[in-house]
Design an enzyme around this catalytic site. Structure first.
Site, mmCIF file in Angstrom:
data_model
loop_
_atom_site.group_PDB
_atom_site.id
_atom_site.type_symbol
_atom_site.label_atom_id
_atom_site.label_comp_id
_atom_site.label_asym_id
_atom_site.label_seq_id
_atom_site.Cartn_x
_atom_site.Cartn_y
_atom_site.Cartn_z
ATOM 1 N N GLU A 185 0.836 -1.212 0.000
ATOM 2 C CA GLU A 185 0.000 0.000 0.000
ATOM 3 C C GLU A 185 0.868 1.258 0.000
ATOM 4 O O GLU A 185 0.778 2.080 0.920
ATOM 5 C CB GLU A 185 -0.890 0.012 1.249
ATOM 6 C CG GLU A 185 -1.774 -1.208 1.415
ATOM 7 C CD GLU A 185 -2.478 -1.237 2.780
ATOM 8 O OE1 GLU A 185 -2.097 -0.481 3.688
ATOM 9 O OE2 GLU A 185 -3.411 -2.034 2.919
ATOM 10 N N PRO A 186 1.719 1.448 -1.009
ATOM 11 C CA PRO A 186 2.561 2.648 -0.999
ATOM 12 C C PRO A 186 1.746 3.895 -1.315
ATOM 13 O O PRO A 186 0.831 3.848 -2.142
ATOM 14 C CB PRO A 186 3.572 2.367 -2.116
ATOM 15 C CG PRO A 186 2.804 1.521 -3.086
ATOM 16 C CD PRO A 186 1.895 0.653 -2.245
ATOM 17 N N GLY A 187 2.078 4.980 -0.674
ATOM 18 C CA GLY A 187 1.411 6.252 -0.968
ATOM 19 C C GLY A 187 2.454 7.298 -1.312
ATOM 20 O O GLY A 187 2.773 7.536 -2.482
ATOM 21 N N ARG A 188 3.021 7.857 -0.265
ATOM 22 C CA ARG A 188 3.972 8.971 -0.408
ATOM 23 C C ARG A 188 5.109 8.682 -1.395
ATOM 24 O O ARG A 188 5.477 9.534 -2.196
ATOM 25 C CB ARG A 188 4.559 9.249 0.977
ATOM 26 C CG ARG A 188 5.364 10.507 1.087
ATOM 27 C CD ARG A 188 6.078 10.566 2.448
ATOM 28 N NE ARG A 188 5.198 10.301 3.566
ATOM 29 C CZ ARG A 188 4.541 11.244 4.249
ATOM 30 N NH1 ARG A 188 4.678 12.500 3.938
ATOM 31 N NH2 ARG A 188 3.759 10.899 5.266
ATOM 32 N N TYR A 201 -0.039 14.098 0.276
ATOM 33 C CA TYR A 201 -0.655 14.762 1.429
ATOM 34 C C TYR A 201 -0.571 16.289 1.265
ATOM 35 O O TYR A 201 -0.319 17.015 2.221
ATOM 36 C CB TYR A 201 -0.012 14.282 2.745
ATOM 37 C CG TYR A 201 -0.035 12.773 2.849
ATOM 38 C CD1 TYR A 201 -1.217 12.116 3.132
ATOM 39 C CD2 TYR A 201 1.108 12.006 2.616
ATOM 40 C CE1 TYR A 201 -1.264 10.724 3.196
ATOM 41 C CE2 TYR A 201 1.070 10.620 2.673
ATOM 42 C CZ TYR A 201 -0.120 9.987 2.959
ATOM 43 O OH TYR A 201 -0.161 8.623 3.012
ATOM 44 N N TYR A 220 2.670 18.718 10.848
ATOM 45 C CA TYR A 220 3.712 17.748 11.230
ATOM 46 C C TYR A 220 5.095 18.379 11.366
ATOM 47 O O TYR A 220 6.084 17.647 11.334
ATOM 48 C CB TYR A 220 3.839 16.655 10.155
ATOM 49 C CG TYR A 220 2.592 16.017 9.650
ATOM 50 C CD1 TYR A 220 1.730 15.337 10.508
ATOM 51 C CD2 TYR A 220 2.285 16.045 8.294
ATOM 52 C CE1 TYR A 220 0.604 14.724 10.012
ATOM 53 C CE2 TYR A 220 1.155 15.422 7.799
ATOM 54 C CZ TYR A 220 0.319 14.763 8.659
ATOM 55 O OH TYR A 220 -0.795 14.141 8.170
ATOM 56 N N CYS A 273 -4.063 33.920 8.846
ATOM 57 C CA CYS A 273 -3.890 34.545 10.160
ATOM 58 C C CYS A 273 -3.693 33.507 11.241
ATOM 59 O O CYS A 273 -4.580 33.285 12.094
ATOM 60 C CB CYS A 273 -5.074 35.462 10.450
ATOM 61 S SG CYS A 273 -5.078 36.822 9.293
ATOM 62 N N GLU A 274 -2.582 32.813 11.173
ATOM 63 C CA GLU A 274 -2.162 31.821 12.156
ATOM 64 C C GLU A 274 -0.640 31.864 12.187
ATOM 65 O O GLU A 274 -0.006 31.851 11.132
ATOM 66 C CB GLU A 274 -2.557 30.391 11.717
ATOM 67 C CG GLU A 274 -4.020 30.118 11.609
ATOM 68 C CD GLU A 274 -4.667 29.742 12.933
ATOM 69 O OE1 GLU A 274 -3.945 29.522 13.928
ATOM 70 O OE2 GLU A 274 -5.905 29.689 12.955
#
Ligand SMILES: *Cc1c(COP(=O)(O)O)cnc(C)c1O
Length: 420
Positions: free
Chosen positions: A275-278, A372, A318, A343-344
């Site tokens: 199940e590779p993603g990144r 992501y 993260y 505004c953070e």
């Protein structure tokens, strides 16, 4: 390797200068390279070529854009999905239902039913009760659901706490110590073909050691389950391989991973699911942005860009690093902070970073933004939803529109009791 390179001093995606995309589509915008996606898919497949039986299911939560899924479907990839919406996307991209793995810690009954109706190839059970409900739903429909039990091997993947999934305190899987008892109670239930086990210990892994240790435990579990008479023909090894967000920090390669898997799974005699993603999409995408201001700061200037945490949440979520580069670098460098307009205080991409000198109006990119990235985007601060572009050689196409605030406002209602 990717296809975002400088030619005549201008950053290109394949053969397209990013200046041309900024002009045509505006900024901020995600840009994917089809050739890079294909290369990553091929490298991953080749890394597993020594394994007799396997299936690769792209974790589509990393990048669910339909055009991206289409490219990967053509490479023979199925999908790992975590919601009904992701099932719909995988099917819309032309992936076969039997090539879809349905993961996710909180599948609703409606989602399980939808998965059954569509003929999903594998349900990854997260708890015993889910298995019982799935069996009942399948039995009532005259079907048999193909399923594996996700176990939590209690290993520390050595990654960021928010992307660690294989420690006993994490919400995922059943404790490996309980797997045999759950198997005994669930297997043989009408409607359920419980045929194996799954694990996924975390994301952005830079050390194969914890993965190998977890896989070895799973191998032991498979022997024990067979010893108790269960027919095991599948093991799902999850995803998690890291990508180089910083150029000088190099993760294990897919080939290193493949060799480790071959070694540890020798003699298992199962179909291995991946199940590779990144690792497939991360470096196949960049976020193109334009500098709004260079604001003097007390220690270093703040480069205020038109991309923000609502477009790329990873730094805020993260503490993630994304390399920043000018699209037309002059060769000069400065130390600066890079921040977005939201505004953070958390809307900061980098602090005290040595970067290309940029001025108001210049274009820059955040690298390794294909995973992501766009999928986590929001419209916070009533900003538009960021668009996506795919490049293919000399051409490019918008593969997700910019959703303007007007469209979002149009979906809101002022109730009667507030009308004056
Ligand atoms: C997120 C996830 C993946 C993919 O992880 P990557 O780190 O992107 O490879 C695979 N399997 C499951 C169950 C996941 O939740």
């Amino acid at each position: 390797m990717d296809h975002f390179t400088y030619r005549d001093g201008v950053l290109h995606a394949e053969n397209v200068p990013l200046t041309a995309i900024a002009e045509a589509v505006g900024t901020p915008v995600y840009i994917y390279s089809r050739a890079t996606l294909e290369r990553h898919a091929q490298v991953f497949r080749e890394a597993l070529s020594g394994l007799p039986r396997k299936h690769i299911a792209f974790a589509i939560k990393a990048n669910p854009n339909l055009a991206v899924l289409k490219v990967l479907a053509r490479q023979g990839f199925g999908a790992d999905v975590v919601s009904g919406g992701e099932i719909a996307r995988a099917l819309a991209a032309g992936m076969k239902a039997e090539d879809i793995v349905f993961s996710g810690v909180g599948k609703t009954r409606a989602e399980l039913q939808y998965g059954l109706d569509m003929g999903i190839g594998q349900f990854n059970l997260e708890l015993e009760e889910e298995g019982a409900v799935l069996a009942d739903l399948a039995h009532a429909a005259g079907k048999t659901a193909s399923a594996v039990l996700r176990v939590n091997p209690n290993v520390d993947a050595g990654t960021h706490a928010k992307i660690s999934t294989g420690k006993s305190e994490n919400k995922f899987g059943v404790p490996i110590s309980e797997a045999k008892a759950i198997f005994a109670r669930l297997s043989g239930r009408p409607g359920l073909n419980l045929r194996g086990v799954a694990l996924h210990i975390g994301s952005q892994l830079f050390d194969l050691g914890p993965l190998e240790a977890a896989y070895a435990r799973i191998g032991e579990l498979v022997r024990e389950l067979r010893g108790e008479g269960h027919g095991i023909d599948r093991v799902d090894l999850g995803g998690g391989l890291g990508v180089p967000y910083e150029r000088d920090k190099v993760p294990p390669s897919p080939a290193d991973y493949g060799r480790m898997v071959e070694r540890v799974t020798q003699g298992w005699d199962v179909t291995l699911m991946f199940e590779p993603g990144r690792v497939i999409v991360g470096n196949a995408g960049v976020l193109l942005t334009r500098v709004i201001w260079v604001k003097p700061g007390v220690t270093h200037p703040y480069v205020i860009v038109d991309a923000a945490m609502n477009d790329l949440a990873r730094p805020a979520m993260y503490d993630a690093w994304h390399d920043f580069e000018a699209v037309r670098p002059s060769g000069e460098k400065i130390v600066a902070h890079i921040a977005g307009p939201v505004c953070e205080t958390g809307d900061t991409f980098a602090m005290n970073r040595t970067i290309d000198v940029v001025r108001s109006g210049d274009l820059g990119i955040f690298r390794t933004a294909g995973a992501y990235g766009a999928t986590m985007a929001s419209t916070y601060n009533s900003r538009p939803l960021v668009p996506e572009v795919m490049v293919d050689g000399d051409r490019f196409a918008v593969v997700a529109d910019r959703i303007e605030p007007a469209s979002i406002i149009a979906a809101e209602r002022v109730p009667d009791f507030l009308q004056d």
